[in-house]
Scaffold this motif. Structure first.
Motif, short mmCIF file in Angstrom:
data_model
loop_
_atom_site.label_atom_id
_atom_site.label_comp_id
_atom_site.label_asym_id
_atom_site.label_seq_id
_atom_site.Cartn_x
_atom_site.Cartn_y
_atom_site.Cartn_z
N ALA A 179 -1.37 0.50 12.50
CA ALA A 179 -2.18 -0.32 13.29
C ALA A 179 -3.13 -1.45 12.58
CB ALA A 179 -3.01 0.51 14.04
N THR A 180 -3.48 -0.90 11.52
CA THR A 180 -4.55 -1.95 10.53
C THR A 180 -3.93 -2.42 9.31
OG1 THR A 180 -5.58 0.10 9.54
CG2 THR A 180 -6.41 -0.81 11.23
N ASP A 181 -2.53 -1.95 9.04
CA ASP A 181 -1.90 -2.04 7.50
C ASP A 181 -1.63 -3.41 7.40
OD1 ASP A 181 -2.46 0.48 7.02
OD2 ASP A 181 0.02 0.95 7.17
N PHE A 182 -1.17 -4.41 8.42
CA PHE A 182 -0.87 -5.68 8.19
C PHE A 182 -1.78 -6.43 8.01
CE2 PHE A 182 2.65 -3.93 11.35
CZ PHE A 182 3.48 -3.95 10.22
N ALA A 183 -3.07 -6.32 8.86
CA ALA A 183 -4.14 -7.33 8.32
C ALA A 183 -4.71 -6.73 6.79
CB ALA A 183 -5.43 -6.84 9.48
N HIS A 184 -4.57 -5.52 6.45
CA HIS A 184 -5.18 -5.54 5.22
C HIS A 184 -4.26 -6.04 4.19
CE1 HIS A 184 -6.11 -2.80 1.74
NE2 HIS A 184 -5.08 -2.62 1.57
N GLN A 205 1.23 -6.62 -13.44
CA GLN A 205 0.84 -7.06 -14.80
C GLN A 205 -0.39 -6.48 -15.17
OE1 GLN A 205 1.28 -11.47 -14.74
NE2 GLN A 205 3.38 -11.54 -14.70
N ALA A 206 -1.16 -5.90 -13.88
CA ALA A 206 -2.44 -5.59 -14.05
C ALA A 206 -2.81 -4.52 -15.07
CB ALA A 206 -2.93 -5.11 -12.53
N GLY A 207 -3.64 -4.30 -15.50
CA GLY A 207 -3.99 -3.09 -16.59
C GLY A 207 -4.18 -2.00 -15.89
N LYS A 208 -4.54 -1.72 -14.48
CA LYS A 208 -4.73 -0.52 -13.84
C LYS A 208 -4.35 -0.83 -12.33
CE LYS A 208 -8.79 1.02 -12.58
NZ LYS A 208 -10.24 1.48 -12.49
N VAL A 209 -4.00 0.30 -11.74
CA VAL A 209 -3.69 0.20 -10.18
C VAL A 209 -4.73 0.18 -9.37
CG1 VAL A 209 -2.38 1.45 -8.30
CG2 VAL A 209 -1.15 1.39 -10.43
N ASN A 210 -4.89 -0.91 -8.41
CA ASN A 210 -5.96 -0.87 -7.75
C ASN A 210 -5.28 -0.16 -6.41
OD1 ASN A 210 -7.27 -2.46 -5.15
ND2 ASN A 210 -8.42 -3.03 -6.54
N GLY A 211 -6.38 0.75 -5.86
CA GLY A 211 -5.76 1.46 -4.67
C GLY A 211 -5.75 0.51 -3.38
N ASP A 212 -6.60 -0.50 -3.10
CA ASP A 212 -6.12 -1.47 -2.01
C ASP A 212 -5.00 -2.30 -2.18
OD1 ASP A 212 -8.52 -0.54 -0.66
OD2 ASP A 212 -9.65 -2.14 -1.50
N LEU A 214 -2.22 -1.00 -3.87
CA LEU A 214 -1.25 -0.23 -3.81
C LEU A 214 -0.79 0.08 -2.28
CD1 LEU A 214 0.63 2.06 -5.10
CD2 LEU A 214 -1.08 3.49 -4.97
N HIS A 215 -1.82 0.10 -1.48
CA HIS A 215 -1.70 0.28 -0.09
C HIS A 215 -0.89 -0.80 0.59
CE1 HIS A 215 -2.28 2.61 3.68
NE2 HIS A 215 -2.28 1.56 4.13
N ALA A 216 -1.23 -2.11 -0.01
CA ALA A 216 -0.54 -3.41 0.49
C ALA A 216 1.00 -3.43 0.05
CB ALA A 216 -1.17 -4.39 -0.03
N MET A 217 1.13 -2.67 -1.13
CA MET A 217 2.58 -2.55 -1.77
C MET A 217 3.26 -1.67 -0.78
SD MET A 217 3.52 -4.13 -4.42
CE MET A 217 4.48 -3.13 -5.73
N MET A 218 2.89 -0.70 -0.32
CA MET A 218 3.55 0.43 0.44
C MET A 218 3.91 -0.30 1.53
SD MET A 218 2.18 3.81 2.11
CE MET A 218 1.02 2.95 3.45
N THR A 219 3.20 -1.15 2.31
CA THR A 219 3.39 -1.92 3.57
C THR A 219 4.67 -3.18 3.07
OG1 THR A 219 1.17 -1.97 4.23
CG2 THR A 219 2.71 -3.46 5.34
N LEU A 220 4.55 -3.68 1.82
CA LEU A 220 5.61 -4.48 1.58
C LEU A 220 7.02 -3.38 1.33
CD1 LEU A 220 3.93 -6.73 -0.98
CD2 LEU A 220 4.30 -7.05 1.46
N ALA A 221 6.88 -2.36 0.91
CA ALA A 221 8.02 -1.36 0.90
C ALA A 221 8.70 -1.23 2.24
CB ALA A 221 7.61 -0.20 0.05
N MET A 222 7.72 -1.04 3.05
CA MET A 222 8.16 -0.74 4.33
C MET A 222 9.01 -1.88 5.02
SD MET A 222 7.33 2.38 4.74
CE MET A 222 6.90 2.86 3.10
#
Length: 335
Positions: A179-184, A205-212, A214-222
């Motif tokens: 419900a809110t993942d696409f806007a995020h 290329q980032a030095g550490k994983v940003n949680g926000d 990562l959640h967007a990456m999950m949506t791209l994976a879906m």
């Protein structure tokens, strides 16, 4: 909890598989895959039933056999359950299905790779040939979150291959969970000119994983799983307009065909051939998955599918302890 050193320990053996089904995926992920296998103490695997562990998003099979702080990994959990007389001896396989986008839904995708085929036509046959375990009527699949989704989808699509399944907090009820993942995701992409490619490359290329992020990456994976575009970068296209975040009907419709709640309407009768089906979810799951789980329970009851449904007072996170319920259930039903 911590491991009790007095409990007889099984052994974990690592195998490698060169997969033709994963080769050529659009992500550029390696086709050589690791499969860890646990064999209980006092057994060589022969004639035991086989359970296959599908891990959640951001993990891989070897993550479940690795050392754990303040707790048990899955082999240690299985050691204890066997020692307590709660788990019938079995073989458990842990295939590595991690991808560049952070995880897997365990279905076939022109972008992600043919992971459904990998499991059924390559990983399981390798383990069964090596140990003389499993076989028709003696295979079970289990997982949590994305792995729970994979277990549920494999049960729905391949009840002739799998004979039991356990789904912990699995993805279902897409309109609520996304419900809110696409806007995020659009907000995170906007930091990179709205470009999926620029976003993913910056993430890597980032030095550490940003949680926000990562959640967007999950949506791209879906997106690369449920509605891949062979002509897009890494096969990724979103089902929403980039400026107003409005659902694109034909794209979103394609996503919904992969919702277990849609598939149970067309494939639910096949579940009656399973020896066991276990579904559970935390009653305060932060991704709204409990509502999808309740809908699935209702649909299965209407179809007359024998299953066990449980809710427990917890969130989506850190719920490996629920395997104390599912692993003995699967072993009992397969036996």
């Amino acid at each position: 909890m911590h491991r009790n050193a007095s409990i007889p320990a099984g052994r974990v053996v690592t195998h490698w598989l060169d997969s033709r089904h994963v080769a050529g995926n659009m992500l550029g992920d390696p086709s050589r895959r690791r499969i860890d296998v646990w064999i209980p103490a006092g057994h060589d695997g022969k004639d035991l039933h086989l359970l296959v562990d599908l891990v959640g998003f951001t993990s891989g099979g070897p993550g479940h056999t690795a050392w754990r702080n303040f707790g048990e990994n899955v082999p240690e959990r299985a050691d204890r359950l066997v020692h307590e007389g709660r788990l019938k001896p079995c073989v458990i396989a842990f295939p590595d299905c991690f991808t560049r986008l952070g995880g897997n839904q365990y279905v076939n995708s022109v972008a992600m790779g043919n992971w459904d085929d990998f499991l059924r036509e390559e990983a399981v046959p390798l383990v069964e040939a090596e140990y003389g375990c499993g076989g028709a009527g003696r295979r079970g699949v289990f997982g949590k979150s994305s792995g729970g989704y994979g277990a549920m989808m494999h049960a729905l699509m391949h009840p002739d291959f799998w004979s039991a399944a356990a789904c912990h907090s699995g993805d279902m009820g897409f309109e609520l969970m996304f419900a809110t993942d696409f806007a995020h995701t659009l907000r995170r992409l906007s930091r990179h000119d709205g470009s999926i490619q620029h976003f993913v490359e910056a993430f890597e290329q980032a030095g550490k994983v940003n949680g926000d992020d990562l959640h967007a990456m999950m949506t791209l994976a879906m997106a690369a799983t449920y509605d891949p575009d062979p002509d897009a970068w890494l096969g990724i296209r979103l089902p929403v307009t980039p400026d107003t975040c409005e659902l694109i009907p034909e794209r979103w419709a394609q996503w919904l065909t992969w919702d277990p709640l849609a598939l149970v309407e067309t494939h639910g009768e096949g579940l009656k051939s399973l020896k066991g089906l276990f579904i559970d979810c935390g009653d305060v799951d932060q991704y709204n998955l409990v509502y999808g789980a309740r809908r699935m329970n209702k649909a299965l009851a209407a179809l007359g599918v024998d299953h066990v449904y449980e809710e427990f007072n917890d969130t989506h996170s850190s719920i490996d302890y629920r395997m104390d319920r599912s692993l003995p259930f699967l072993a009992d039903r397969l036996s």
